[in-house]
Design an enzyme around this catalytic site. Structure first.
Site, PDB file in Angstrom:
ATOM      1  N   SER A  61       0.867  -1.170   0.000  1.00 48.51           N
ATOM      2  CA  SER A  61       0.000   0.000   0.000  1.00 48.51           C
ATOM      3  C   SER A  61       0.908   1.227   0.000  1.00 48.51           C
ATOM      4  CB  SER A  61      -0.877  -0.024   1.252  1.00 48.51           C
ATOM      5  OG  SER A  61      -1.590   1.184   1.392  1.00 48.51           O
ATOM      6  N   LYS A  97      -1.288  -1.274  -4.309  1.00 47.10           N
ATOM      7  CA  LYS A  97      -2.402  -0.374  -3.993  1.00 47.10           C
ATOM      8  C   LYS A  97      -1.805   1.016  -3.838  1.00 47.10           C
ATOM      9  CE  LYS A  97      -4.655   0.187   0.463  1.00 47.10           C
ATOM     10  NZ  LYS A  97      -5.371  -0.535   1.543  1.00 47.10           N
ATOM     11  N   LYS A 145      -2.657   5.016  -2.619  1.00 47.90           N
ATOM     12  CA  LYS A 145      -3.610   5.884  -1.934  1.00 47.90           C
ATOM     13  C   LYS A 145      -3.973   7.020  -2.875  1.00 47.90           C
ATOM     14  CE  LYS A 145      -3.766   3.929   2.176  1.00 47.90           C
ATOM     15  NZ  LYS A 145      -5.019   3.416   2.759  1.00 47.90           N
ATOM     16  N   ASP A 173      -7.055   3.308  -3.025  1.00 44.91           N
ATOM     17  CA  ASP A 173      -7.748   3.413  -1.733  1.00 44.91           C
ATOM     18  C   ASP A 173      -7.885   4.883  -1.367  1.00 44.91           C
ATOM     19  OD1 ASP A 173      -8.764   3.138   0.830  1.00 44.91           O
ATOM     20  OD2 ASP A 173      -7.031   2.055   1.651  1.00 44.91           O
ATOM     21  N   GLU A 181     -11.088   1.149  -3.242  1.00 45.23           N
ATOM     22  CA  GLU A 181     -11.352   0.873  -1.825  1.00 45.23           C
ATOM     23  C   GLU A 181     -11.873   2.128  -1.132  1.00 45.23           C
ATOM     24  OE1 GLU A 181      -7.927  -0.886   0.032  1.00 45.23           O
ATOM     25  OE2 GLU A 181      -8.650  -0.549   2.061  1.00 45.23           O
ATOM     26  N   ASP A 226     -13.541  -1.149   3.417  1.00 45.10           N
ATOM     27  CA  ASP A 226     -12.569  -1.352   4.498  1.00 45.10           C
ATOM     28  C   ASP A 226     -13.208  -0.828   5.782  1.00 45.10           C
ATOM     29  OD1 ASP A 226     -10.467  -1.097   6.336  1.00 45.10           O
ATOM     30  OD2 ASP A 226      -9.136   0.034   5.032  1.00 45.10           O
ATOM     31  N   LYS A 264      -9.595  -6.695   7.896  1.00 44.51           N
ATOM     32  CA  LYS A 264      -8.527  -6.459   8.866  1.00 44.51           C
ATOM     33  C   LYS A 264      -8.997  -7.072  10.167  1.00 44.51           C
ATOM     34  CE  LYS A 264      -7.077  -2.054   6.814  1.00 44.51           C
ATOM     35  NZ  LYS A 264      -7.133  -0.577   6.907  1.00 44.51           N
ATOM     36  N   GLY A 278      -4.021  -4.331   6.255  1.00 53.03           N
ATOM     37  CA  GLY A 278      -3.037  -4.150   7.311  1.00 53.03           C
ATOM     38  C   GLY A 278      -3.222  -2.771   7.907  1.00 53.03           C
TER      39      GLY A 278
HETATM   40  O1  OSB Z   1      -6.853   2.090   4.612  1.00 53.16           O
HETATM   41  O2  OSB Z   1      -5.897   0.226   4.411  1.00 53.16           O
HETATM   42  C1  OSB Z   1      -5.927   1.359   4.895  1.00 53.16           C
HETATM   43  C2  OSB Z   1      -2.741   1.946   6.900  1.00 53.16           C
HETATM   44  C3  OSB Z   1      -3.243   2.613   7.989  1.00 53.16           C
HETATM   45  C4  OSB Z   1      -4.576   2.908   8.046  1.00 53.16           C
HETATM   46  C5  OSB Z   1      -5.420   2.530   6.998  1.00 53.16           C
HETATM   47  C6  OSB Z   1      -4.923   1.830   5.909  1.00 53.16           C
HETATM   48  C7  OSB Z   1      -3.553   1.577   5.844  1.00 53.16           C
HETATM   49  C8  OSB Z   1      -2.919   0.953   4.690  1.00 53.16           C
HETATM   50  C9  OSB Z   1      -1.558   0.299   4.901  1.00 53.16           C
HETATM   51  O3  OSB Z   1      -3.361   0.990   3.580  1.00 53.16           O
HETATM   52  C10 OSB Z   1      -1.671  -1.177   5.089  1.00 53.16           C
HETATM   53  C11 OSB Z   1      -0.361  -1.792   5.528  1.00 53.16           C
HETATM   54  O4  OSB Z   1       0.621  -1.696   4.794  1.00 53.16           O
HETATM   55  O5  OSB Z   1      -0.327  -2.378   6.622  1.00 53.16           O
HETATM   56 MG    MG Z   2      -8.169   1.016   3.329  1.00 51.49          MG
END
Ligand code: OSB
Ligand code: MG
Length: 391
Positions: A158, A184, A186, A211, A236, A261, A285, A313
């Site tokens: 991510s 992924k 952001k 996301d 997402e 999510d 999660k 995660g």
């Molecule tokens: O939206 O999935 C999310 C990290 C912190 C809070 C929200 C998210 C995330 C990630 C990172 O996308 C996921 C990871 O690498 O653990």
């Molecule tokens: Mg997310």
């Protein structure tokens, strides 16, 4: 007067059973709650927050010389989800730990925890620590308690918001070179179409998704539909962290599947989201939905509705990361998740060994008992901001 039309059978939602249901909860002689802070290799930005370090609660439970660990995924701030390290500490210390009683099974504990509304990150912390302890006392790896065999887990990364499309392409290039199975990125308003277009132009076939962490509104449907041009596997959480319904309205105007999510907290949410038509993929999660029992229920329900699931995660330390990896050996995870190497987050983690990708980009499930990774006492000491004895 005309009779009311027959509404058909009541669609009662039965919670699917899980392999943990009948497992006895181990007795807890001692419980300590620590607040840890580990610097990140680089700041991580999502549409609603930037984090420069990982600050988390870690619960340590002990019985007859065995030690179990549980990491809470709540952040110090309520910018991703309503729970925080402070609220989780409160709920865990005042309301959850007092519900532990000798002779309970995990299903019974789960039922008692249900009296405490929401606060699923706090619940998962306690459950994770107890399941780790139970597995260690039985001398088996966590995935065995989950009824699953060993298998390699696919990887995914991510990538946080970047300064420019070029900077994002550089990050994606390094992830692809490292061997990640899917990427992924952001996105947020103003950092979306151009960014995704730049990545797609350089990597036409890369499994790619975006996301938004709730940055858009339903009125942005037309704008979001521009992302349909890039063959994303999913978008997402484009809309609010609290929404199920508007996602279903948005999905009708998009070709790209929507993945939820942060607005799915439990089985009932998932059922509603799928039935409404706003959740074609689930980011699961375990730390967000209350732990491993609820996760397996969600997995089973999603499978029964043919909804693909992947493991998300929360930038966990090696404690929570190990749980997420073990969980992914359970049937029902059909897509690579946000399962990344330790070195992508931390120069030094709380545990050994670190998560690494093998030559094919997969992650190995730890072999030791319980979570199967060792918390390094010296590092834990160095990264602990506060600790308190709760029992
Ligand atoms: O939206 O999935 C999310 C990290 C912190 C809070 C929200 C998210 C995330 C990630 C990172 O996308 C996921 C990871 O690498 O653990
Ligand atoms: Mg997310």
């Amino acid at each position: 007067m005309a009779a009311a039309p027959d509404p058909g059978p009541l669609p009662v939602l039965e919670a699917p059973g899980t392999p943990l249901d009948g497992v006895p909860v181990p007795p807890v002689e001692r419980a300590d709650l620590l607040l840890v802070r580990l610097p990140f290799v680089a700041p991580f930005s999502i549409s609603s927050a930037t984090w420069t370090c990982k600050e988390a609660l870690v619960l340590r439970v002990e019985a007859e010389g065995a030690v179990g660990w549980g990491e809470c995924v709540a952040d110090p701030d309520p910018f991703y989800a309503p729970e925080t390290t402070t609220s989780a500490r409160h709920v865990l210390a005042e309301f959850l730990l007092p519900l532990l009683e000798p002779g309970q099974t995990f299903l019974e504990l789960d039922a008692r925890f249900a009296r405490v509304r929401g606060n699923r990150m706090a619940k998962a912390t306690v459950e994770n620590a107890l399941v780790d302890l139970a597995a260690k006392r039985a001398g088996v790896p966590l995935h065995e308690l989950l009824g699953a065999g060993r298998k390699r887990v696919p990887s995914g990364i991510s990538i946080g918001l970047q300064e420019s499309p070029q900077a994002l392409v550089r990050e994606v290039a390094s992830a692809v070179a490292r061997g990640y199975h899917r990427v992924k990125v952001k996105v947020k308003k103003g950092k979306d179409v151009d960014y995704v277009a730049a990545v797609r132009e350089r990597y036409p076939d890369l499994p790619l998704m975006a996301d938004a962490n709730g940055d858009y509104r339903l009125e942005d449907a037309g704008h979001l539909a521009r992302l349909d041009a890039f063959g994303l596997t999913m978008i997402e959480q484009p809309l609010s962290y609290a929404d199920l319904y508007e996602h279903s309205l948005l999905q009708r105007r998009l070709a790209t599947p929507l993945c939820l999510d942060e607005s799915v907290h439990d089985l009932a949410d998932l059922r509603a989201a799928i039935d409404l038509g706003g959740c074609r993929v689930l980011n699961l999660k375990q730390g967000r939905v209350g732990g491993l029992l609820e996760s397996i229920r969600l997995l089973r329900h999603a499978a029964s509705r043919a909804v693909p699931v992947w493991s998300g995660g929360m930038d966990e330390t090696g404690i929570g990361r190990a749980v997420n990896i073990h969980l992914q050996t359970v049937d029902g995870f059909t897509l690579p998740g946000d399962t990344s190497e330790t070195s992508r987050y931390f120069h030094e983690d709380l545990v050994e060994p670190p998560v690494v990708l093998d030559a094919d980009g997969f992650v190995e499930v730890p072999r030791g008992a319980g979570i199967g990774v060792e918390v390094v006492a010296e590092r834990l000491g160095r990264f602990t901001l506060r600790s308190e004895r709760l029992r």
